[in-house]
Enzyme design. Structure first.
Site, mmCIF file in Angstrom:
data_model
loop_
_atom_site.group_PDB
_atom_site.id
_atom_site.type_symbol
_atom_site.label_atom_id
_atom_site.label_comp_id
_atom_site.label_asym_id
_atom_site.label_seq_id
_atom_site.Cartn_x
_atom_site.Cartn_y
_atom_site.Cartn_z
ATOM 1 C CE LYS A 35 2.278 -0.022 4.026
ATOM 2 N NZ LYS A 35 2.552 -1.098 4.578
ATOM 3 C CB THR A 55 3.207 -10.301 5.211
ATOM 4 O OG1 THR A 55 2.502 -9.354 4.616
ATOM 5 C CG2 THR A 55 3.057 -10.758 6.790
ATOM 6 N NE ARG A 106 -3.866 0.535 0.109
ATOM 7 C CZ ARG A 106 -4.926 0.529 0.379
ATOM 8 N NH1 ARG A 106 -5.764 -0.547 0.354
ATOM 9 N NH2 ARG A 106 -5.756 1.596 0.578
ATOM 10 C CE LYS A 149 2.688 -12.519 1.305
ATOM 11 N NZ LYS A 149 1.503 -11.324 1.374
HETATM 12 N N1 GPU Z 1 -2.018 -3.623 8.634
HETATM 13 BR BR1 GPU Z 1 -3.755 -1.675 11.450
HETATM 14 C C1 GPU Z 1 -2.781 -3.461 7.454
HETATM 15 O O1 GPU Z 1 -2.470 -3.971 6.299
HETATM 16 N N2 GPU Z 1 -3.941 -2.979 7.803
HETATM 17 C C2 GPU Z 1 -4.462 -2.252 8.674
HETATM 18 O O2 GPU Z 1 -5.269 -1.728 8.997
HETATM 19 C C3 GPU Z 1 -3.606 -2.217 10.039
HETATM 20 C C4 GPU Z 1 -2.407 -3.054 9.684
HETATM 21 C C5 GPU Z 1 -0.746 -4.503 8.387
HETATM 22 C C6 GPU Z 1 0.655 -3.822 8.905
HETATM 23 O O3 GPU Z 1 0.859 -2.486 8.408
HETATM 24 C C7 GPU Z 1 1.895 -4.583 8.409
HETATM 25 O O4 GPU Z 1 3.039 -4.175 9.093
HETATM 26 C C8 GPU Z 1 1.636 -6.228 8.988
HETATM 27 O O5 GPU Z 1 2.553 -6.952 8.441
HETATM 28 C C9 GPU Z 1 0.140 -6.836 8.435
HETATM 29 O O6 GPU Z 1 -0.880 -5.517 8.863
HETATM 30 C C10 GPU Z 1 -0.073 -7.940 9.099
HETATM 31 O O7 GPU Z 1 0.116 -8.090 10.531
#
Ligand code: GPU
Length: 791
Positions: free
Chosen positions: A532, A634, A527, A638
């Protein structure tokens, strides 16, 4: 699949194809052929699915409540997990059907924004593969995350009606429909069940997604009474609840409809559990054993309405005392936090809560009252209780609700869980340290390696002499014995080249850009967010561009920088970052002076299906968030599993990637959390700008006219953020300028070292060999052992 089974499958397939279409084989379309294949596979799954359901009926189960499940396509993945991928492909081939072509008829089930939703999808795959009884509960959005197009360099959003041509992977279960009651509306929640096929083990778990529908059938009486509009409006109002996924990743929308979605699926799921419990344990009238058979993992703050809903159902509908209901909730609920960014921690106003469920609001206030009393009894002052309060002013603090009521709070990487204890929830940690734990994220190796990278999969199986590693990823460690085997390293490089060639072809077809498949593929896909720092990457590309312009003979390994990702439609600056990436791409790619050395691509509509092509082809994995901000990541895993090297900060799971594979086999740069904490009050971005010529050069280029933003003010906005103190605060919130020099140097080092192909391949192999820890099989077993206590 032996010969007999294969023949039977073929017969079944033909039969289904003809039954569905009433056409002769020659007349069937690719879409027909896809539909029939789904149908045949569902038929194949059916028995195991029923058996799995029956088997766990009276067992303790875990429930994963998540507003998002970012599944992607199911065809290839189901075939892999059934263990018949190659055979079915071959079979279709013999029938003259191109598997890849019919695969393209499946839309991604894109019912999530990013990491959090994809994690949920990996978890259910791993749970089924590890024979754990885990049920997923979520929302069946009629529209998934928007489709992104890039037009004139700008992001444009289109709808994603992924089920308009049907959905071959779900079964509608009308008999399990529930009524969900809002203050001013009742709707029907209809479950659609998707099979979650375990990897070659006969287990099929269930992902149950709820769809909202009108409570009453469409009222034709009204139609005849000329109240047609009212009837249509009522139907729409019911369907609106699950119409569309909110595309705001990590941001509280604060919208009524969003809270309604949350309550909708929580209520339906809780009712489902309670109803089944009463069916399976009719003797337990007081629910004394409910907690023995249920544990609910709350995926971030989004499903926390399940807490007051469980209390409500127990108290109001089953005559349990409030205190007893709360004691049950205490044993049932566990909470996962996925971010330390304040803007993502949901706080709902009384107004909205009241409009959704007045009774749940009442229960929340009752819980808060109990909390206050408990703390007061122990001598806390009002002020000291404040950070724990569930209700402050007219806001309900969802995380506090989950931490207070539940028995477990976990972060998603070591460093993140530490920050939760030291900072985000430090008061809670002092009070209830036993609730805090870490569960470092993981990814499913089936989708992200076995399916996405057949070539590397076969290579690994051949080297290890077994394919048992697909179920036990730690076995990859066995690859270390080839670290100094030049032939094996060459083989790896040739596989990487194949995947890079495939991606080049795909990018040419989809983006119309020709890239050099022998250049370094440096990829940042995630995203779009300021934290980021895609703009750090872009500024550095501008720097390289200027350098190459000045000196075309510069000693530089040709590089293709690839970006992909969506910006929340209302996130102005993120959209500016997309425009900037595309504008830099336009300028650079059209400049003959640098063309054989530098290319920039922003791939459109990054999604699971695109990701499956990007990760295997990467050389460099960009993980460059401001230290302390990325909970885990994550995508980083990958890349690692597919043999890309990490260029990253000490943030999230990068820390553990460096630990597992060795920092010397990756490219770490930038300030640490501690270093940033130290300069937090004194940081002066402008000084970095004025003292570093390279920084000044690239920052100035944002407003010099070299790159054009078509009067959108996007680039000026980014320029201002970087060097002008922002509303009360300082400039450069995310420390781009602080980390620029370090990033630049590390990029230069990597660029040079890429040329030593053997040494590079060795590092890649070292990363793959140590990626085992990042299997979501490991993660899910930790949840099962430490939190859920299920076998
Ligand atoms: N994350 Br809160 C999202 O993708 N959406 C959200 O609303 C929130 C967290 C992500 C984190 O940014 C990322 O660092 C993490 O690996 C992922 O969740 C899964 O835990």
């Amino acid at each position: 699949m032996n010969k007999l089974v294969k023949e039977k499958f073929a017969d079944q397939y033909m039969e289904n194809l003809q039954r569905i279409t009433l056409k002769s084989f020659e007349d069937t379309s690719d879409k027909d052929r896809y539909d029939a294949l789904c149908d045949t596979i569902m038929g194949l799954i059916n028995q195991d699915w029923r058996r799995s359901k029956q088997k766990v009926r009276k067992e303790r189960k875990a429930y994963y409540l998540s507003a998002e499940f970012l599944i992607g396509r199911s065809l290839g993945n189901n075939l892999i997990n059934l263990g018949i991928y190659d055979e079915v492909k071959e079979l279709l081939n013999e029938m003259g059907i191109d598997f890849e072509e019919i695969e393209d008829y499946e839309d991604d089930a894109a019912l999530g924004n990013g990491g959090l939703g994809r994690l949920a999808a990996c978890f259910i795959d791993s749970a089924a593969s590890q024979k754990l009884s885990l049920y997923g509960y979520g929302v069946r959005y009629r529209e998934g995350i928007f489709k992104q197009a890039i037009e004139n360099g700008f992001q444009v959003e289109y709808g994603d009606s992924w089920i308009k041509d049907g959905d071959g992977w779900s079964i509608r279960v009308d008999s399990d429909a529930k009524i969900v009651k809002f203050r001013d509306q009742q709707v029907k929640a209809v479950p659609y069940d998707m099979p979650v096929v375990g990897f070659e083990n006969g287990v099929v778990n269930t992902l149950r997604l709820w769809q909202s529908e009108p409570f009453r059938e469409f009222d034709f009486a009204k139609f005849n009474n000329f109240e047609y509009d009212d009837a249509v409006a009522e139907k729409n109002r019911a369907e609106d609840i699950t119409r569309v996924l909110y595309p705001n990743d990590m941001q509280r929308a604060g919208k009524l409809l969003r809270l309604k979605q949350q309550y909708f699926f929580c209520s339906a799921s809780i009712q489902d559990m309670v109803e089944k419990y009463k069916r399976d344990f009719p003797e337990d009238l007081k629910f004394e054993n409910f907690a023995r058979y249920h544990v609910i993992q709350l995926n971030d703050t989004h499903p926390i309405m399940a807490i007051p809903e469980l209390v409500r159902v127990l108290v109001d509908e089953n005559g349990i005392y409030f205190e007893d209901a709360l004691a049950i909730a205490n044993k049932v609920f566990a909470f996962t936090n996925h971010t330390v960014l304040q803007e993502a921690l949901e706080k709902w106003s009384f107004d909205l809560m009241e409009e959704v469920s007045p009774r749940c609001l009442e229960i929340v206030e009752q819980i808060d009252k109990k909390l206050v009393k408990e703390f007061k009894d122990r001598g806390f002052s009002d002020k000291a209780i404040d950070p724990y309060r569930i209700v402050t002013g007219d806001l309900v603090h969802m995380a506090n609700l989950a931490i207070y009521v539940g028995f477990s709070v976990n972060g998603v990487a070591e460093i993140h869980s530490q920050i939760l204890k030291d900072d985000t929830f430090k008061e809670w940690y002092k009070e209830s340290p036993e609730k805090f734990n870490n569960k470092t994220n993981g990814i499913t190796p089936r989708r992200w390696l076995v399916y996405a990278n057949r070539e590397l999969t076969n290579f690994i199986t051949e080297k290890l002499g077994t394919d048992a590693w697909k179920k036990d990823l730690a076995m990859l460690k066995g690859l270390e014995k080839f670290l100094d085997d030049e032939k094996v390293l060459d083989e790896f490089l040739s596989i990487k080249q194949t995947k890079k060639d495939q991606l080049a072809k795909y990018i040419l077809e989809n983006e119309g850009i020709k890239i050099d498949s022998h250049s370094i593929y440096d990829i940042q896909i995630k995203r779009i967010h300021e934290y980021k720092r895609q703009h750090l990457n872009i500024l550095h590309i501008i720097h390289l561009y200027h350098k190459l312009k000045k000196n075309p003979d510069l000693d530089f390994t040709p590089t293709t920088f690839i970006f992909g990702g969506k910006a929340a439609p209302g996130y102005f600056r993120a959209k500016g970052m997309i425009k900037l990436a595309n504008e830099v791409a336009r300028v650079v790619n059209n400049d003959k002076d640098v063309n054989d050395k530098l290319k920039v691509v922003f791939v459109q509509n990054y999604r699971v299906t695109y990701a499956e092509k990007l990760f295997p082809a990467a050389d460099v994995s960009e993980q460059i968030s401001t230290a302390g901000k990325e909970a885990s990541g994550t995508g980083n895993m990958k890349f690692m599993l597919n043999g890309a090297l990490t260029l990253g900060t000490l943030d999230g799971a990068n820390v553990e990637i460096f630990e597992e594979a060795g920092e010397e086999n990756n490219y770490r740069f930038g300030a640490t959390v501690e270093e940033l904490a130290e300069i937090a009050d004194s940081y002066n971005a402008f000084e970095y700008y004025s003292k570093d010529e390279d920084i000044k050069d690239v920052v100035d280029s944002l407003v010099s006219g070299e790159f054009k933003d078509q009067d959108s003010y996007y680039f000026l906005d980014i320029y201002n953020e970087l060097i002008k103190p922002q509303n009360g605060g300082r400039a450069d919130q995310y420390y781009l300028l602080k980390d620029f020099a370090s990033y630049k140097e590390t990029q230069a080092k990597l660029n040079k070292e890429f040329r030593n192909r053997k040494e590079w391949a060795r590092k890649c192999l070292k990363n793959i060999a140590n990626a085992g820890f990042f299997s979501s099989d490991r993660t899910i077993l930790e949840y099962a052992d430490d939190i859920w206590k299920i076998d």
